[in-house]
Design an enzyme around this catalytic site. Structure first.
Site, PDB file in Angstrom:
ATOM      1  N   ASN A  61       0.764  -1.172   0.032  1.00 49.20           N
ATOM      2  CA  ASN A  61       0.041   0.086  -0.136  1.00 49.20           C
ATOM      3  C   ASN A  61       0.868   1.255  -0.070  1.00 49.20           C
ATOM      4  O   ASN A  61       1.158   1.875  -0.845  1.00 49.20           O
ATOM      5  CB  ASN A  61      -0.995  -0.036   1.002  1.00 49.20           C
ATOM      6  CG  ASN A  61      -1.831   1.111   1.184  1.00 49.20           C
ATOM      7  OD1 ASN A  61      -2.371   1.758   0.340  1.00 49.20           O
ATOM      8  ND2 ASN A  61      -2.570   1.544   2.449  1.00 49.20           N
ATOM      9  N   CYS A  62       1.261   1.670   1.106  1.00 55.84           N
ATOM     10  CA  CYS A  62       1.956   2.974   1.374  1.00 55.84           C
ATOM     11  C   CYS A  62       3.294   3.109   2.000  1.00 55.84           C
ATOM     12  O   CYS A  62       3.481   2.158   2.742  1.00 55.84           O
ATOM     13  CB  CYS A  62       1.007   4.042   1.666  1.00 55.84           C
ATOM     14  SG  CYS A  62       0.056   3.467   3.183  1.00 55.84           S
ATOM     15  N   MET A  72       1.654   8.370   5.773  1.00 53.41           N
ATOM     16  CA  MET A  72       2.067   8.040   4.562  1.00 53.41           C
ATOM     17  C   MET A  72       0.834   8.448   3.580  1.00 53.41           C
ATOM     18  O   MET A  72      -0.210   7.662   3.681  1.00 53.41           O
ATOM     19  CB  MET A  72       2.191   6.288   4.544  1.00 53.41           C
ATOM     20  CG  MET A  72       3.356   5.823   5.417  1.00 53.41           C
ATOM     21  SD  MET A  72       3.300   4.148   5.713  1.00 53.41           S
ATOM     22  CE  MET A  72       2.045   3.853   6.568  1.00 53.41           C
ATOM     23  N   CYS A  79      -1.999  10.120   2.391  1.00 52.57           N
ATOM     24  CA  CYS A  79      -3.254  11.213   3.140  1.00 52.57           C
ATOM     25  C   CYS A  79      -3.460  10.887   4.695  1.00 52.57           C
ATOM     26  O   CYS A  79      -3.802  12.060   5.315  1.00 52.57           O
ATOM     27  CB  CYS A  79      -4.626  11.028   2.436  1.00 52.57           C
ATOM     28  SG  CYS A  79      -5.556   9.489   2.570  1.00 52.57           S
ATOM     29  N   SER A  85      -2.545   7.462   6.380  1.00 51.67           N
ATOM     30  CA  SER A  85      -2.235   6.122   6.979  1.00 51.67           C
ATOM     31  C   SER A  85      -1.131   6.464   7.917  1.00 51.67           C
ATOM     32  O   SER A  85       0.105   6.675   7.420  1.00 51.67           O
ATOM     33  CB  SER A  85      -1.956   4.880   5.762  1.00 51.67           C
ATOM     34  OG  SER A  85      -1.406   3.808   6.201  1.00 51.67           O
ATOM     35  N   ASN A 131       2.963   0.263   4.908  1.00 52.13           N
ATOM     36  CA  ASN A 131       1.473  -0.536   5.248  1.00 52.13           C
ATOM     37  C   ASN A 131       1.498  -1.600   4.135  1.00 52.13           C
ATOM     38  O   ASN A 131       1.551  -1.433   3.070  1.00 52.13           O
ATOM     39  CB  ASN A 131       0.671   0.790   5.388  1.00 52.13           C
ATOM     40  CG  ASN A 131      -0.691  -0.111   5.483  1.00 52.13           C
ATOM     41  OD1 ASN A 131      -1.425  -0.564   4.597  1.00 52.13           O
ATOM     42  ND2 ASN A 131      -1.185  -0.280   6.653  1.00 52.13           N
ATOM     43  N   TYR A 167      -7.872   1.520  11.365  1.00 53.23           N
ATOM     44  CA  TYR A 167      -7.826   2.725  10.187  1.00 53.23           C
ATOM     45  C   TYR A 167      -9.168   3.271   9.654  1.00 53.23           C
ATOM     46  O   TYR A 167     -10.173   2.432   9.308  1.00 53.23           O
ATOM     47  CB  TYR A 167      -6.941   2.103   9.060  1.00 53.23           C
ATOM     48  CG  TYR A 167      -6.639   3.090   7.727  1.00 53.23           C
ATOM     49  CD1 TYR A 167      -6.095   3.847   7.777  1.00 53.23           C
ATOM     50  CD2 TYR A 167      -7.394   2.368   6.507  1.00 53.23           C
ATOM     51  CE1 TYR A 167      -5.516   4.539   6.425  1.00 53.23           C
ATOM     52  CE2 TYR A 167      -7.267   3.017   5.352  1.00 53.23           C
ATOM     53  CZ  TYR A 167      -6.401   4.083   5.384  1.00 53.23           C
ATOM     54  OH  TYR A 167      -6.196   4.839   4.206  1.00 53.23           O
ATOM     55  N   GLU A 218     -13.525   6.420  -1.424  1.00 59.24           N
ATOM     56  CA  GLU A 218     -13.727   7.462  -2.578  1.00 59.24           C
ATOM     57  C   GLU A 218     -14.875   6.782  -3.336  1.00 59.24           C
ATOM     58  O   GLU A 218     -16.031   6.990  -3.198  1.00 59.24           O
ATOM     59  CB  GLU A 218     -12.481   7.568  -3.376  1.00 59.24           C
ATOM     60  CG  GLU A 218     -12.962   8.584  -4.347  1.00 59.24           C
ATOM     61  CD  GLU A 218     -11.456   9.101  -5.268  1.00 59.24           C
ATOM     62  OE1 GLU A 218     -11.532   9.450  -6.287  1.00 59.24           O
ATOM     63  OE2 GLU A 218     -10.337   8.665  -4.696  1.00 59.24           O
ATOM     64  N   GLY A 252      -9.127  13.097   2.274  1.00 58.52           N
ATOM     65  CA  GLY A 252      -7.831  13.333   2.734  1.00 58.52           C
ATOM     66  C   GLY A 252      -6.821  13.963   1.978  1.00 58.52           C
ATOM     67  O   GLY A 252      -5.765  14.580   2.066  1.00 58.52           O
TER      68      GLY A 252
END
Length: 725
Positions: A174-175, A402, A404, A406, A425, A559, A564, A703
């Site tokens: 993910n990020c 990380m 917006c 996380s 993540n 989380y 969206e 975010g």
């Protein structure tokens, strides 16, 4: 009136096609059991009325369900049986190849679902289409081969959401929190080319943007870098300019006073910082990564992250230039200054910049002006974060999210030092809390039983995410695993050690706490009588993560999911499963994470204070926001709000409007209206322009700022937002 085909294409409702389908089944039964022409017409009439009354475009599956119900309500069970059999047979045929029509409609640019899936991707651009094509294949592989059937079914029905299945076929995560400091100070390798420690600030900025682009192409989520990692190179340039100017003076024999000498150095340094910041600003928004969009990057501005007072002063120069350039904006194709989506900026409020008269208060005033015009920076309170992010040594920590929202959990490395940069993540699975509530029928015992079952479903799905990454070799993404962004592993090594022990996190997302509480208690979670139940739900999520973490040594964390496009999917699934329940399923969206519903009237200060207690229970990441009018002429009010953020909530942002119509030159708020088909569209209030390709609309979505429009669910949510100030 429109419907959505299985391919995602949006087409005009045609009653004749429904009638023909019913007639084909009707012709195959004996006369005594046939529907009359009048009955068929009545069924089609009822379906047309239902489609007209529904506040979103129904899909083909919805229409077919209405057909089945209509046939059976007329007592024609043999006809219904044939219709269902025909439908089932075609469903099996579709399952043999589930991607062709999706990809075809994508290439023909009539797939409405994909067109509005990501508010920062333009689906008419070939590189975006290529990414979406690969995504459709990945979704199909994920659903059919990589997920357990019950997890895939729960995802399809909106009970949970298995995020980013369009990238899951590959071993991607993910990020990231990029370790820019290590890469700049110790060198790195980009596309097989060795990059040494830069010898100037502008070069460091250029290398940073190349790193950002490379990282973005190797993962699917957001990433963050810190300006503090660039700050040491300001003095590198300063010393370089001093040497060059001294040599020039010596060569020319000019007589220069110390004041003149310092002026020349500082002017060259000022220009150097300006060029470096411009490089980051413009390269980030003009680079196109392999997933078809500008890198989703956040720039962190934290004065106390500097290692010395001199470095802190240099960092303040960078922050000032970043804020000035973002305040100005970037030019669109017509040459007008507009609000860019990236990079996202985060400014840390701290003791020496929040109090009037403090050394860096001027920077906070500049940040406030920038936010009032461009919606960024967002704000982290150092005070609150130090209270909440306590490591095992008992020390508070302040560090960026990380992308917006996380956030990593606290971590102490093998040397006994806190470590945040270079971590990541693994991925997210979200539980739909509204579905848990509605499935319980307002029975609290049943609610907690269903919650337990759904959490275990999420747990299994998260395990699949984790296990998909196990065995990934560092060669899969050298910039991440070998060359310093996340690690310095040798070639051929597996990344498994980074997936355990808290080095990386994996997220249990949640959505719809507001509607969940509304259904179960009949009250908003802002109501003192309902809030305890809301907090109980949050504690249940955290207790589950704690139990899994202790059992498996994997850092599960709660989380606040930024839905969206998924908000629309969840809303449609809820209506299909439970009908329209006022205040719960009567919208085309559900509320993100713990947020107060967008229609609820509450002032900005009360909203942030209320939401802070839920942010504390979302250690894996969450962000709060307030909607404000144009504040450019009322900066003192913005400063008052920032002071409130500093004292009350860890992470928050201000939403305003920053739009531009290319046809008439209007600047301000472009409105959302309904067209003749009942579809929400954007319209310039000045010239009535509805051509989205000739508008620049920027809205905070989840975010981060989106600039490529949204699906009907998210658009309705944006339309219904009330002001909090």
């Amino acid at each position: 009136m429109k419907i959505i085909k299985r391919s995602g294409a949006e087409v005009v409702f045609e009653r004749e096609k429904i009638a023909d389908a019913i007639k084909k089944a009707n012709e195959q039964v004996v006369d005594a059991k046939k529907l009359s022409e009048a009955q068929i017409a009545s069924i089609v009439d009822d379906i047309e009325i239902e489609c007209h009354n529904t506040d979103h475009a129904l899909n083909v599956e919805d229409i077919q369900n209405l057909v089945e119900n209509g046939i059976m309500q007329n007592g024609a069970f043999d006809v219904a049986k044939l219709y269902i059999t025909y439908r089932f047979r075609h469903e099996l045929m579709r399952k043999e190849n589930t991607t062709d029509k999706q990809i075809k409609s994508l290439l023909e640019e009539n797939n409405e679902e994909v067109k509005q899936e990501n508010s920062n991707k333009n689906p008419t651009v070939v590189s975006v289409q290529r990414d979406y094509m690969a995504g459709e294949v990945s979704k199909d592989i994920t659903r059919r081969f990589l997920l357990d059937p019950d997890i895939a079914e729960a995802h399809d029905n909106g009970l949970i959401h298995f995020h980013d299945s369009d990238y899951f076929a590959q071993r991607m995560h993910n990020c990231d929190l990029v370790n820019l400091e290590d890469m700049l100070q110790n060198g790195t390798v980009i596309s097989g080319t060795k990059i040494d420690r830069p010898h100037s600030f502008s070069t460091a900025c250029n290398i940073a943007t190349q790193i950002i682009a490379q990282v973005a192409s190797c993962q699917y989520g957001g990433q963050s870098i810190s300006l503090a990692h660039l700050a040491p190179f300001v003095d590198v340039s300063r010393q370089k300019f001093k040497k060059e100017i001294s040599e020039m003076i010596e060569t020319t024999g000019l007589h220069v006073s110390e004041e003149q000498y310092n002026y020349m150095v500082n002017q060259r340094l000022k220009d150097e910082i300006k060029r470096g910041v411009q490089t980051i600003q413009y390269q980030v928004i003009t680079l196109m990564t392999t997933n078809g969009q500008a890198p989703f990057v956040t720039v962190f501005m934290y004065l106390n992250e500097a290692k010395t007072e001199a470095e802190k002063t240099d960092l303040s120069l960078i922050i000032e230039e970043v804020l000035k350039q973002r305040y100005q904006g970037v030019k669109n194709e017509k040459g007008a200054w507009i609000t860019p989506a990236f990079p996202k900026l985060i400014y840390v409020l701290e003791e020496d910049n929040i109090e009037q008269g403090s050394k860096y208060y001027y920077l906070t005033e500049l940040a406030a002006k920038c936010t009032a015009r461009r919606m960024v920076p967002d704000y982290i309170s150092e005070k609150k974060m130090l209270e909440l992010k306590i490591d095992k040594k008992g020390n508070g920590n302040c560090y960026p999210c990380m992308g917006c929202r996380s956030f990593l959990t606290t971590y102490i490395d093998s040397e006994g030092k806190p470590k945040y940069y270079g971590r990541f993540n693994q991925g997210v699975v979200t539980i739909n809390l509204v579905d848990v509530a509605c499935s319980s029928g307002k029975d609290f015992d049943k609610f907690w039983q269903i919650m337990k079952e759904r959490l275990e479903l999420c747990h299994r799905a998260l395990r699949i995410r984790h296990e998909r990454l196990l065995g990934t070799r560092s060669d899969a993404a050298p910039i991440l695993w070998q060359n310093g962004a996340l690690a310095r592993l040798p070639k051929g090594a597996v990344i498994d050690e980074l997936l355990y022990g808290g080095y990386s996190t994996i997220s249990l997302g949640y959505a719809g706490l507001c509607e969940c509480v509304q259904y179960m208690t009949g009250k908003s979670h802002t109501n003192p009588e309902a809030k305890p139940f809301a907090l109980d739900v949050m504690h249940a999520l955290n207790d589950a993560c704690k139990m899994w973490k202790e059992a498996e040594n994997i850092d599960y964390s709660v989380y606040g999911t930024p839905l969206e496009s998924t908000t629309y999917k969840f809303a449609k699934c809820l209506k299909r499963r439970f009908g329209v329940i006022p205040g719960v399923t009567d919208k085309n969206y559900i509320t993100n994470s713990y947020h107060v519903n967008v229609t609820e009237k509450i002032d900005a200060f009360a909203k942030l204070t209320f939401e802070s207690q839920f942010q504390e229970l979302s250690p894996g990441g969450a962000v709060s926001y307030v909607e404000v009018p144009n504040m450019e002429n009322n900066i003192p009010a913005v400063m008052t709000l920032l002071k409130h953020i500093y004292n009350n909530i860890m992470y928050a942002e201000l939403n305003t409007k920053s739009d531009f119509c290319q046809k008439c030159g209007f600047t301000g708020e472009i409105k959302i209206v309904k067209d003749n088909d009942g579809k929400l569209v954007w319209e310039c209030p000045n010239c009535k322009n509805r051509d989205q390709s000739t508008m620049n609309v920027a809205r905070r979505t989840c975010g981060y700022i989106g600039t490529q429009y949204w699906n009907q669910g998210r658009t309705q949510e944006i339309q219904e937002r009330v002001l909090h100030l």
